[in-house]
Design an enzyme around this catalytic site. Sequence first.
Site, short mmCIF file in Angstrom:
data_model
loop_
_atom_site.label_atom_id
_atom_site.label_comp_id
_atom_site.label_asym_id
_atom_site.label_seq_id
_atom_site.Cartn_x
_atom_site.Cartn_y
_atom_site.Cartn_z
N LYS A 48 -8.02 52.59 -64.81
CA LYS A 48 -9.35 53.29 -64.49
C LYS A 48 -10.35 54.04 -65.43
O LYS A 48 -9.79 53.94 -66.47
CB LYS A 48 -9.10 54.08 -63.03
N TYR A 271 -30.28 70.24 -86.49
CA TYR A 271 -30.63 71.42 -85.28
C TYR A 271 -30.06 72.83 -85.48
O TYR A 271 -28.91 72.82 -85.63
CB TYR A 271 -30.56 70.86 -84.02
C1 LIG Z 1 -3.62 58.41 -58.52
C2 LIG Z 1 -3.30 58.42 -59.77
N1 LIG Z 1 -2.15 57.99 -60.35
C3 LIG Z 1 -1.75 57.99 -61.66
C4 LIG Z 1 -2.52 58.42 -62.59
C5 LIG Z 1 -2.23 58.23 -64.03
O1 LIG Z 1 -2.06 59.76 -64.56
P1 LIG Z 1 -1.32 59.93 -66.37
O2 LIG Z 1 -2.64 59.22 -66.97
O3 LIG Z 1 -1.52 61.37 -66.15
O4 LIG Z 1 -0.32 58.93 -66.50
C6 LIG Z 1 -3.80 59.01 -62.15
C7 LIG Z 1 -4.72 59.75 -63.33
O5 LIG Z 1 -5.47 60.24 -63.31
C8 LIG Z 1 -4.09 59.20 -60.81
O6 LIG Z 1 -5.23 59.67 -60.37
#
Ligand SMILES: Cc1ncc(COP(=O)(O)O)c(C=O)c1O
Length: 379
Positions: A48, A271
Amino acid sequence: MNEQHLEPLKRHPEGRALRAEVDLRRVARNFARVREAAGGRGIWGVVKANAYGHGAVPVGRALSEAGAAGLAVSSLEEGLELRQGGVACPILVLGGLRPEAVPAASAEGLTIALVGPEHLADYARLLPDHPLKLHLKLDTGMGRFGFLPSELGECLPALGALAPWIDGAMGHFATADDPDQGFALRQRRVFEACLAQLRDAGIHPAQRHHGNSDACLRGLLGDDTHVRPGLALYGLTLVPEGRALGLEPALELVAEVARVKAVPAGTTVGYGRTFVAPHPLQIATLACGYADGYRRDLGNRAVVGYRGRTYPVVGRVSMDYLTVALPVDVPVAPGDPMVLFGSDPAAPHCLERLASALGTIPYELTCGLHRRITRRFFS
Ligand SMILES: Cc1ncc(COP(=O)(O)O)c(C=O)c1O
């Protein structure tokens, strides 16, 4: 009101003054290490947020080729981006889906997390014509998405009607990185109790997954069939077990020097004039700023890598530029590459150290890398 959809800015191939270099071979090796740590369980690779800033489609393809059971994204749009990029493996949408979007998700063969009781009747109405696989999200202690154990009982009849489509059950740890495993173990017990309740109601999800990266690294997997790591696949980790496993950071942020100037002692830079040259120096200006995701508060705190050494980022980071101070006798010229986020986990400009200096986590730094940065992939 007119809604406008703008394409992301495309950089000219010759204009690559700032690039994120992503080593997909490292991603594949990290995948193999995590799979071993997870006892060979199936892996939903979490891609994601544009694969945590690394580039969703190339990373997704690399993980799929490495043997991932599927890829996990947060939204319908992220799932469609992967499909449009030619990714054919299972894709799980973690953030759930409004009923109106079920036909589109079904047409693209997406798997959807069922994140609460609010749309059960709509799903039962829609799925016979628009079938898709569901993973039932259980709120075992994270407190955001998922059926609470207290509401699961009353939902069992409606869930029973969806049983033909329920392929998985999942939870999410709130404290897998905490040395005190008390709460994580409690979440696991809640998960097991919910699964037993489902079984008693005749619902048998083929897949069970509760573990993120840290849960894989710390053996919190119970008898789950699958895991959902993200961060570790990118070679980043916040727990000692991750480094012991040999995870290799996959991303380097590289900027070419745009200008170099020699300045006398007393010159102020940027700045607010927060840096004053204590003696004659060279100031290299790089075309990377907070609009790219290089945080403003790294000014006067971070270093960059250049020809095996590090040099300080001086003055404030501005929207599109930052400035680096080098001694006058160091040869440096426009076009020279400098490394802003290093891939050596021991370097002072590695992501974990920069994040820790900022009081944040490496996730925030990589996810913040703007899409205007050119990504270059090595495979
Ligand atoms: C529902 C869910 N599963 C898995 C993960 C993966 O987590 P990580 O990156 O800590 O392995 C996330 C990350 O935010 C998540 O929101």
